[in-house]
Design a protein around this motif. Sequence first.
Motif, short mmCIF file in Angstrom:
data_model
loop_
_atom_site.label_atom_id
_atom_site.label_comp_id
_atom_site.label_asym_id
_atom_site.label_seq_id
_atom_site.Cartn_x
_atom_site.Cartn_y
_atom_site.Cartn_z
N ARG A 151 0.84 -1.20 0.00
CA ARG A 151 0.00 0.00 0.00
C ARG A 151 0.87 1.25 0.00
O ARG A 151 1.92 1.28 0.64
CB ARG A 151 -0.89 -0.01 1.25
N ILE A 152 0.40 2.26 -0.71
CA ILE A 152 1.01 3.59 -0.68
C ILE A 152 -0.01 4.51 -0.03
O ILE A 152 -1.20 4.46 -0.37
CB ILE A 152 1.33 4.10 -2.10
N GLN A 153 0.45 5.34 0.89
CA GLN A 153 -0.41 6.37 1.47
C GLN A 153 0.20 7.73 1.16
O GLN A 153 1.40 7.93 1.35
CB GLN A 153 -0.48 6.22 3.01
N GLN B 223 4.02 7.57 1.94
CA GLN B 223 4.52 6.44 2.70
C GLN B 223 4.35 5.16 1.89
O GLN B 223 3.28 4.94 1.31
CB GLN B 223 3.77 6.29 4.02
N LEU B 224 5.37 4.31 1.88
CA LEU B 224 5.30 2.99 1.29
C LEU B 224 5.22 2.01 2.44
O LEU B 224 6.07 2.02 3.34
CB LEU B 224 6.52 2.69 0.43
N GLY C 242 -9.05 6.25 -3.18
CA GLY C 242 -8.33 5.01 -3.38
C GLY C 242 -8.19 4.67 -4.85
O GLY C 242 -9.18 4.69 -5.59
N TYR C 243 -6.99 4.38 -5.28
CA TYR C 243 -6.68 4.05 -6.67
C TYR C 243 -5.67 2.90 -6.68
O TYR C 243 -5.33 2.35 -5.65
CB TYR C 243 -6.13 5.28 -7.41
N ARG C 244 -5.16 2.59 -7.86
CA ARG C 244 -4.10 1.58 -8.01
C ARG C 244 -3.00 2.14 -8.90
O ARG C 244 -3.25 3.01 -9.73
CB ARG C 244 -4.65 0.31 -8.68
N THR D 57 -0.40 -2.09 -7.15
CA THR D 57 -0.33 -1.67 -5.76
C THR D 57 -1.41 -0.63 -5.47
O THR D 57 -1.65 0.27 -6.26
CB THR D 57 1.06 -1.07 -5.44
N LEU D 58 -2.07 -0.79 -4.32
CA LEU D 58 -3.09 0.18 -3.88
C LEU D 58 -2.42 1.48 -3.48
O LEU D 58 -1.35 1.47 -2.85
CB LEU D 58 -3.87 -0.38 -2.71
N ILE D 59 -3.07 2.59 -3.81
CA ILE D 59 -2.61 3.91 -3.36
C ILE D 59 -3.81 4.66 -2.81
O ILE D 59 -4.85 4.74 -3.49
CB ILE D 59 -1.88 4.71 -4.47
#
Length: 157
Positions: free
Chosen positions: A27-29, A38-39, A73-75, A151-153
């Motif tokens: 996840r990426i925030q 943040q990774l 929320g995206y990818r 990966t989710l972001i």
Amino acid sequence: MMAGTAALGLVGCTRQSPTYSGPQVTRIQVLKERREMQLLHHRTLLRSYSIDLGFAPVGHKVQEGDGRTPEGGYRIDRRNPNSSFHLSLGISYPDASDVAYARAKGVDPGGDIFIHGTPPIWERTPDWTWGCIAVTNNEMDEVYAMVETGTLIYIYA
């Protein structure tokens, strides 16, 4: 302390793709107000970066040219090793709800939102992108090596 940091090995002096052998980034925030990305591997923070955003960063992106960085929320949906901005990772904006909202307003939602590096001309300018998320080129080498397509972001105000 930060798992995986030592496992990051940047390859050579030529423009080759860096490699990473640490824990998967799940996840990426992006915390827009704090200008931080943040990774994470599940709940474990792997890396944190200071970021620049769009030139009008407050609020969710609504239309092309508004200078806002999307929220929600995206990818990560694509990788560009030949980016004009060093390296780049595409974000799946706009999604169906972004498109529907923009259509209801009679505007184009825009697109081509990326995490990317920073050309020298913009290194000392805060929030200079058209809605993208920018880190330094050295940091982008790390991010590009660590983050996989899919990966989710999550991008927060």
